[in-house]
Design a protein around this motif. Structure first.
Motif, PDB file in Angstrom:
ATOM      1  N   ASN A 324      50.880  52.542  10.855  1.00 52.47           N
ATOM      2  CA  ASN A 324      49.456  52.881  10.963  1.00 52.47           C
ATOM      3  C   ASN A 324      48.537  51.883  10.274  1.00 52.47           C
ATOM      4  N   ARG A 327      46.113  49.877  12.163  1.00 56.19           N
ATOM      5  CA  ARG A 327      45.133  50.646  12.948  1.00 56.19           C
ATOM      6  C   ARG A 327      43.883  50.957  12.142  1.00 56.19           C
ATOM      7  N   ASN A 328      43.900  50.619  10.855  1.00 56.74           N
ATOM      8  CA  ASN A 328      42.743  50.859   9.996  1.00 56.74           C
ATOM      9  C   ASN A 328      41.542  50.033  10.503  1.00 56.74           C
ATOM     10  N   LYS A 329      40.497  50.736  10.916  1.00 60.56           N
ATOM     11  CA  LYS A 329      39.318  50.090  11.513  1.00 60.56           C
ATOM     12  C   LYS A 329      38.616  49.135  10.543  1.00 60.56           C
ATOM     13  N   LYS A 330      38.756  49.392   9.257  1.00 64.29           N
ATOM     14  CA  LYS A 330      38.071  48.540   8.262  1.00 64.29           C
ATOM     15  C   LYS A 330      38.590  47.106   8.288  1.00 64.29           C
ATOM     16  N   GLN A 332      38.809  45.196  10.691  1.00 65.00           N
ATOM     17  CA  GLN A 332      37.972  44.365  11.567  1.00 65.00           C
ATOM     18  C   GLN A 332      36.873  43.637  10.796  1.00 65.00           C
ATOM     19  N   HIS A 333      36.505  44.203   9.643  1.00 63.48           N
ATOM     20  CA  HIS A 333      35.436  43.582   8.865  1.00 63.48           C
ATOM     21  C   HIS A 333      35.931  42.422   8.007  1.00 63.48           C
ATOM     22  N   GLU A 337      38.996  38.310  14.370  1.00 61.85           N
ATOM     23  CA  GLU A 337      39.645  39.018  15.475  1.00 61.85           C
ATOM     24  C   GLU A 337      40.940  38.337  15.916  1.00 61.85           C
ATOM     25  N   SER A 495      30.366  41.047   7.697  1.00 58.92           N
ATOM     26  CA  SER A 495      31.557  41.494   8.414  1.00 58.92           C
ATOM     27  C   SER A 495      32.083  40.393   9.335  1.00 58.92           C
ATOM     28  N   THR A 497      33.070  40.911  12.145  1.00 61.24           N
ATOM     29  CA  THR A 497      32.598  41.252  13.492  1.00 61.24           C
ATOM     30  C   THR A 497      31.219  40.659  13.775  1.00 61.24           C
TER      31      THR A 497
END
Ligand SMILES: [Zn+2]
Length: 499
Positions: A324, A327-330, A332-333, A337, A495, A497
């Motif tokens: 998992n 899968r941690n969205k953080k 992305q910061h 990518e 970020s 992103t």
């Protein structure tokens, strides 16, 4: 009376390039804890020029930030990072994918700022060109180093090098004259390898603000001790020399014996928590600190020796096996990518094999879940030790060792936030966490005239938060603005992103 006088008589302040943050709750740490009040913080150029409960008359050039309902704290300090090491890539991958490495380094300083880390201490500046590259970037944290880590002749750091090449490959080694096992070739100029010579080199040539050395006695018995350990006397000499030059000594020490050694030699900051209580096999299922260990930790606490639990070093190893984690969205910061995509490939998961290999006898035949359960038992040890330190009001100093062993599970910036959560789970209070990451850190590294609290004349490294970090650890993920040397930045622009 005096209060009214000062209120009415305060002269207007003229700003050249200023920021006024008003109506804000100011949380400023100090020797005994912190003070909290509503007021305003005034910055000019890179300095805090006024902190006040009252309204001020301002002239000149400045912008205003309405801090109503928000909290302002000093920028965070992580005093144990390795900026040249890439989280997620070993040197082979770095060579194979130079573009990924380049993108990582470009984002690196912004990732630390994204999570509020405005000052970093790289404790082993083995690749000055990387740090110099970061220093040239317009948006970056303030960076200090301990120069090159002090390597004792034939210690762990030399262990992978053939004996005959060691002193050549590590030309700035320390000669431990108290160790009879070590024989020095006659052509070596011993004067260049004394504590004085090494500390001077770090302070004068590398502008180091600290020195770091190491006591690693075999990773809890998982490795045979085939290298030399420093003698007590040589480390005492390092400490004496470092103190004469006004810099603290950090010791890599993650075991009971190592921390006992550290306390006896008078070092200033333990660079790791106590996750090895002895031989790993003997202690794996022990869940209470032995009396000896407890007493040692209490003594460390009472003597106010600096202490970096670095819980995520082991937690990060465990997360390598956690499906998992990526899968941690953080993430992305903090990861570009393209790197994040690569980490999700089979090749990007190289660390699983790596860890399985170096702890072969432990992990052979185990599933990923079983390895995680085993490593959790080691995490438990360091958490229990940390809880004892917190209970006895130790001088906790916030450091993460990001990214230990190049694990992608210790992402720059984000790993600090994860480490704070682990501290809280271990029983460290929110007040202790705030102090450790600001005031205590500044003090331990002799940086208290620049950082660590919100006071006039200090460097304007500040965070504006939506939530109160003394109420919830989640506040550290509600950063709205990052102020770095008087530069006002919106968090989202830091970020990965936003590129
Ligand atoms: Zn480290």
């Amino acid at each position: 009376m005096a209060l009214i006088m000062s209120c009415q008589n305060e002269a207007p302040i003229t700003l050249g390039n200023g920021i006024l943050i008003n109506n804000v709750t100011i949380l400023t740490p100090n020797e005994n804890g912190y003070t909290s009040f509503k007021g305003s913080v005034i910055i000019d150029n890179d300095k805090i020029v006024k902190v006040s409960k009252n309204d001020q008359t301002l002239n000149g050039n400045y912008q205003t930030v309405n801090g109503k309902g928000k909290y302002i704290i000093p920028g965070l300090i992580d005093s144990h990072v390795h900026l040249a090491s890439i989280a997620g890539m070993g040197w082979k991958h770095k060579k194979k994918y130079p573009e990924l490495a380049k993108d990582y380094y470009n984002q690196l300083p912004r990732s630390y700022l994204y999570f509020g880390y405005t000052t970093l201490v790289d404790v082993n500046n083995y690749a000055p060109n990387v740090i110099n590259g970061i220093l040239r970037k317009p948006v970056r944290p303030d960076i200090y180093t301990c120069g090159d880590q002090i390597v004792v002749a034939h210690d762990l750091m030399m262990n992978d090098t053939p004996v005959e090449d060691r002193l050549i490959e590590h030309p700035h080694f320390l000669h431990d004259k108290y160790n009879d096992n070590v024989e020095m070739p006659s052509d070596i100029d011993l004067d260049k390898h004394t504590p004085k010579a090494l500390v001077s080199r770090i302070v004068d040539e590398s502008q180091g603000i600290c020195v770091k050395t190491l006591y690693e006695d075999g990773f809890g018995g998982t490795e045979e001790l085939t290298w030399e350990l420093p003698s007590k006397d040589i480390i005492k000499e390092i400490v004496t020399e470092a103190h004469a030059q006004n810099v603290p000594v950090l010791l890599h020490a993650n075991a009971y014996e190592a921390q006992k050694f550290g306390l006896e030699t008078g070092i200033d900051v333990f660079a790791h928590g106590m996750w090895h209580w002895g031989k790993l096999t003997d202690y794996l299922n022990v869940n209470e600190l032995p009396e000896t260990h407890k007493n040692l930790l209490i003594e460390i606490a009472n003597k106010k020796v600096g202490y970096q639990p670095t819980i995520r070093v082991v937690g990060g190893q465990k997360d390598v096996f956690n499906v998992n984690f990526l899968r941690n969205k953080k993430l992305q910061h903090v990861y570009p990518e393209d790197l994040l995509n690569w980490l999700n490939t089979e090749e990007g998961k190289w660390q699983e094999q790596n860890i399985r290999k170096y702890a072969k006898s432990f992990f052979d035949g185990l599933t990923n879940e079983e390895i995680m359960a085993l490593l959790q038992k080691v995490v438990d040890k360091v958490e229990i030790a940390t809880s004892t330190l917190a209970e006895h009001d130790a001088n906790l100093v916030f450091g993460t060792d990001t990214p230990a062993a190049n694990t992608h599970t210790m992402p720059p910036g984000l790993n600090g936030y994860l480490e704070m959560q682990k501290w809280q789970e271990s029983g460290v209070s929110l007040e202790q966490i705030l102090l450790a990451a600001t005031y205590n850190n500044a003090k331990a590294f002799n940086l208290e005239d620049k950082y660590g609290s919100i006071e006039e004349n200090k460097i304007a490294n500040l965070l504006l938060l939506d939530k109160n970090p003394l109420k919830t650890i989640g506040a550290y993920n509600t950063i709205e603005k990052v102020i770095i040397r008087g530069q006002l930045l919106n968090r989202e622009n830091l970020s990965a992103t936003s590129n």
